[in-house]
Structure formats: C-alpha cells, structure tokens
Design a protein around this motif. Structure first.
Motif, PDB file in Angstrom:
ATOM      1  N   GLU A  66       0.835  -1.196   0.000  1.00 50.91           N
ATOM      2  CA  GLU A  66       0.000   0.000   0.000  1.00 50.91           C
ATOM      3  C   GLU A  66       0.877   1.257   0.000  1.00 50.91           C
ATOM      4  N   ASN A  67       1.992   1.207   0.690  1.00 49.46           N
ATOM      5  CA  ASN A  67       2.889   2.356   0.789  1.00 49.46           C
ATOM      6  C   ASN A  67       3.939   2.392  -0.315  1.00 49.46           C
ATOM      7  N   ALA A  68       4.127   1.285  -1.006  1.00 52.55           N
ATOM      8  CA  ALA A  68       5.124   1.205  -2.079  1.00 52.55           C
ATOM      9  C   ALA A  68       4.462   1.201  -3.452  1.00 52.55           C
ATOM     10  N   ASP A  69       3.160   1.481  -3.495  1.00 50.79           N
ATOM     11  CA  ASP A  69       2.404   1.557  -4.742  1.00 50.79           C
ATOM     12  C   ASP A  69       2.442   0.258  -5.532  1.00 50.79           C
ATOM     13  N   ARG A  70       2.352  -0.885  -4.820  1.00 54.39           N
ATOM     14  CA  ARG A  70       2.277  -2.200  -5.477  1.00 54.39           C
ATOM     15  C   ARG A  70       0.859  -2.718  -5.330  1.00 54.39           C
ATOM     16  N   PRO A  71       0.360  -3.482  -6.288  1.00 51.20           N
ATOM     17  CA  PRO A  71      -1.001  -4.004  -6.206  1.00 51.20           C
ATOM     18  C   PRO A  71      -1.204  -4.891  -4.976  1.00 51.20           C
ATOM     19  N   THR A  72      -2.395  -4.813  -4.419  1.00 46.79           N
ATOM     20  CA  THR A  72      -2.755  -5.676  -3.290  1.00 46.79           C
ATOM     21  C   THR A  72      -3.922  -6.581  -3.685  1.00 46.79           C
ATOM     22  N   THR A  73      -3.907  -7.036  -4.918  1.00 43.13           N
ATOM     23  CA  THR A  73      -4.895  -8.010  -5.357  1.00 43.13           C
ATOM     24  C   THR A  73      -4.466  -9.387  -4.860  1.00 43.13           C
ATOM     25  N   LEU A  74      -5.388 -10.324  -4.824  1.00 44.04           N
ATOM     26  CA  LEU A  74      -5.069 -11.687  -4.396  1.00 44.04           C
ATOM     27  C   LEU A  74      -3.943 -12.255  -5.253  1.00 44.04           C
ATOM     28  N   GLU A  75      -4.036 -12.067  -6.544  1.00 41.27           N
ATOM     29  CA  GLU A  75      -3.039 -12.615  -7.462  1.00 41.27           C
ATOM     30  C   GLU A  75      -1.651 -12.029  -7.190  1.00 41.27           C
ATOM     31  N   ALA A  76      -1.588 -10.721  -6.993  1.00 45.33           N
ATOM     32  CA  ALA A  76      -0.297 -10.060  -6.749  1.00 45.33           C
ATOM     33  C   ALA A  76       0.304 -10.515  -5.421  1.00 45.33           C
ATOM     34  N   ILE A  77      -0.538 -10.619  -4.402  1.00 40.82           N
ATOM     35  CA  ILE A  77      -0.052 -11.053  -3.087  1.00 40.82           C
ATOM     36  C   ILE A  77       0.460 -12.488  -3.161  1.00 40.82           C
ATOM     37  N   ALA A  78      -0.315 -13.366  -3.769  1.00 42.00           N
ATOM     38  CA  ALA A  78       0.086 -14.775  -3.885  1.00 42.00           C
ATOM     39  C   ALA A  78       1.390 -14.898  -4.672  1.00 42.00           C
ATOM     40  N   ASP A  79       1.527 -14.094  -5.718  1.00 46.31           N
ATOM     41  CA  ASP A  79       2.751 -14.131  -6.525  1.00 46.31           C
ATOM     42  C   ASP A  79       3.947 -13.654  -5.718  1.00 46.31           C
ATOM     43  N   ARG A  80       3.812 -12.538  -5.023  1.00 42.42           N
ATOM     44  CA  ARG A  80       4.936 -12.021  -4.224  1.00 42.42           C
ATOM     45  C   ARG A  80       5.282 -12.962  -3.078  1.00 42.42           C
ATOM     46  N   ASP A  82       4.801 -16.146  -3.084  1.00 39.46           N
ATOM     47  CA  ASP A  82       5.102 -17.464  -3.629  1.00 39.46           C
ATOM     48  C   ASP A  82       4.340 -18.544  -2.853  1.00 39.46           C
ATOM     49  N   ARG A  83       3.040 -18.276  -2.681  1.00 38.50           N
ATOM     50  CA  ARG A  83       2.141 -19.191  -1.971  1.00 38.50           C
ATOM     51  C   ARG A  83       0.897 -19.410  -2.818  1.00 38.50           C
ATOM     52  N   PRO A  84       0.232 -20.545  -2.635  1.00 40.94           N
ATOM     53  CA  PRO A  84      -0.991 -20.808  -3.408  1.00 40.94           C
ATOM     54  C   PRO A  84      -2.075 -19.758  -3.110  1.00 40.94           C
ATOM     55  N   GLN A  85      -2.858 -19.426  -4.131  1.00 41.75           N
ATOM     56  CA  GLN A  85      -3.935 -18.457  -3.950  1.00 41.75           C
ATOM     57  C   GLN A  85      -4.945 -18.924  -2.906  1.00 41.75           C
ATOM     58  N   ALA A  86      -5.179 -20.224  -2.830  1.00 38.88           N
ATOM     59  CA  ALA A  86      -6.144 -20.741  -1.843  1.00 38.88           C
ATOM     60  C   ALA A  86      -5.677 -20.438  -0.416  1.00 38.88           C
ATOM     61  N   LEU A  87      -4.388 -20.607  -0.151  1.00 39.28           N
ATOM     62  CA  LEU A  87      -3.846 -20.287   1.173  1.00 39.28           C
ATOM     63  C   LEU A  87      -3.949 -18.787   1.428  1.00 39.28           C
ATOM     64  N   CYS A  88      -3.586 -17.988   0.448  1.00 36.07           N
ATOM     65  CA  CYS A  88      -3.672 -16.530   0.601  1.00 36.07           C
ATOM     66  C   CYS A  88      -5.114 -16.096   0.838  1.00 36.07           C
ATOM     67  N   THR A  89      -6.054 -16.729   0.163  1.00 38.88           N
ATOM     68  CA  THR A  89      -7.469 -16.409   0.362  1.00 38.88           C
ATOM     69  C   THR A  89      -7.880 -16.671   1.802  1.00 38.88           C
ATOM     70  N   ARG A  90      -7.473 -17.805   2.359  1.00 36.06           N
ATOM     71  CA  ARG A  90      -7.811 -18.119   3.758  1.00 36.06           C
ATOM     72  C   ARG A  90      -7.202 -17.099   4.711  1.00 36.06           C
ATOM     73  N   CYS A  91      -5.967 -16.733   4.473  1.00 32.84           N
ATOM     74  CA  CYS A  91      -5.298 -15.746   5.328  1.00 32.84           C
ATOM     75  C   CYS A  91      -5.964 -14.376   5.203  1.00 32.84           C
ATOM     76  N   ILE A  92      -6.278 -13.978   3.998  1.00 28.82           N
ATOM     77  CA  ILE A  92      -6.946 -12.697   3.773  1.00 28.82           C
ATOM     78  C   ILE A  92      -8.313 -12.698   4.435  1.00 28.82           C
TER      79      ILE A  92
END
Length: 139
Positions: A66-80, A82-92
């Motif tokens: 948010e402070n570094a002007d990087r996307p905070t979409t599920l896809e971007a977070i999972a990519d950065r 390096d975790r499965p989107q399903a795990l990131c979804t549960r955490c989010i």
C-alpha cells in the motif's frame, strides 16, 4: 528478500542478493536474537490477531504494498509471497474477519489496491516497527 518486498532489482541502489560479509558472526547473532524477541512481543501489539507465518507475511505485504504503490490483489499477493492463492485467500479472509484489513470499494483504486490495512493495523504496525527500530542492536 528486499527485492521481493520492495520490488528492488539488482540494478537499483547497487542491491545484491549475496550476503554482506562486513558483519561479524556475533553481530548477526545479536540481530537474530533481536528479531526473535520482536517476534515474541509482536502479539502485544496485535492483540486481536493470531499471527502465524503466512498470515503475518500477508499482512506485512499489504502494509508495505500500500505504501510502495504495489497491487494488493489476491493474485499479486500470492505471486509475491510465492504461496498458493487458496492459502492466501484463507489468510486474507482471516484478516478481513478480524478487521485488520478491509476490501477497498473505491471504484478508482480497487482494481489495483483490493485489500488495504485498517487504520488500527497501521497504528499497531507503526508502534511495533518503532519498537523494533528503537531496540535494534547497534551494528
């Protein structure tokens, strides 16, 4: 690590993936102990959250992004992360349920910044980081 968090490349600021050998082993041990201590007291700053590694990593990622002007979409977070989107979804979802983050509904910014840290989380993060920096060993 710094490259993954801030998007810094090898060309930026003469960043290198190779460890800096200027610090002594003793300095590294002191700093590792400091990190471990700060991780232990982290729960004192984030009382409403139980922070395991993926949850904490994602919360940090959203805060930094948010402070570094990087996307905070599920896809971007999972990519950065390096975790499965399903795990990131549960955490989010966990972070959303506890109001540590919220889903951005602003029509102009939501496509890039889907998830944002709550004001309370920003205050807690600032306090924790300030404590980490204040008590960091002199290197």
């Amino acid at each position: 690590m710094r490259e993954r968090i801030l998007g810094i490349t090898d060309e930026d600021e003469n960043f290198s993936k190779e460890p800096d050998q200027q610090h002594s082993d003793l300095t590294s041990i002191y700093f590792a102990a400091h990190i471990a201590e700060q991780n232990q007291i982290r729960s004192e700053y984030f009382k409403s959250l139980e922070l395991g590694d993926p949850i904490w990593d994602i919360l940090l990622d959203i805060y930094v992004s948010e402070n570094a002007d990087r996307p905070t979409t599920l896809e971007a977070i999972a990519d950065r992360q390096d975790r499965p989107q399903a795990l990131c979804t549960r955490c989010i979802n966990y972070l959303l349920e506890r109001e540590a983050i919220f889903e951005n509904r602003n029509q102009y910014t939501a496509s890039k910044f889907r998830f944002l840290a709550s004001d309370k989380t920003k205050q807690e993060m600032s306090a924790w980081l300030n404590n980490c920096l204040t008590n960091a060993p002199q290197i």
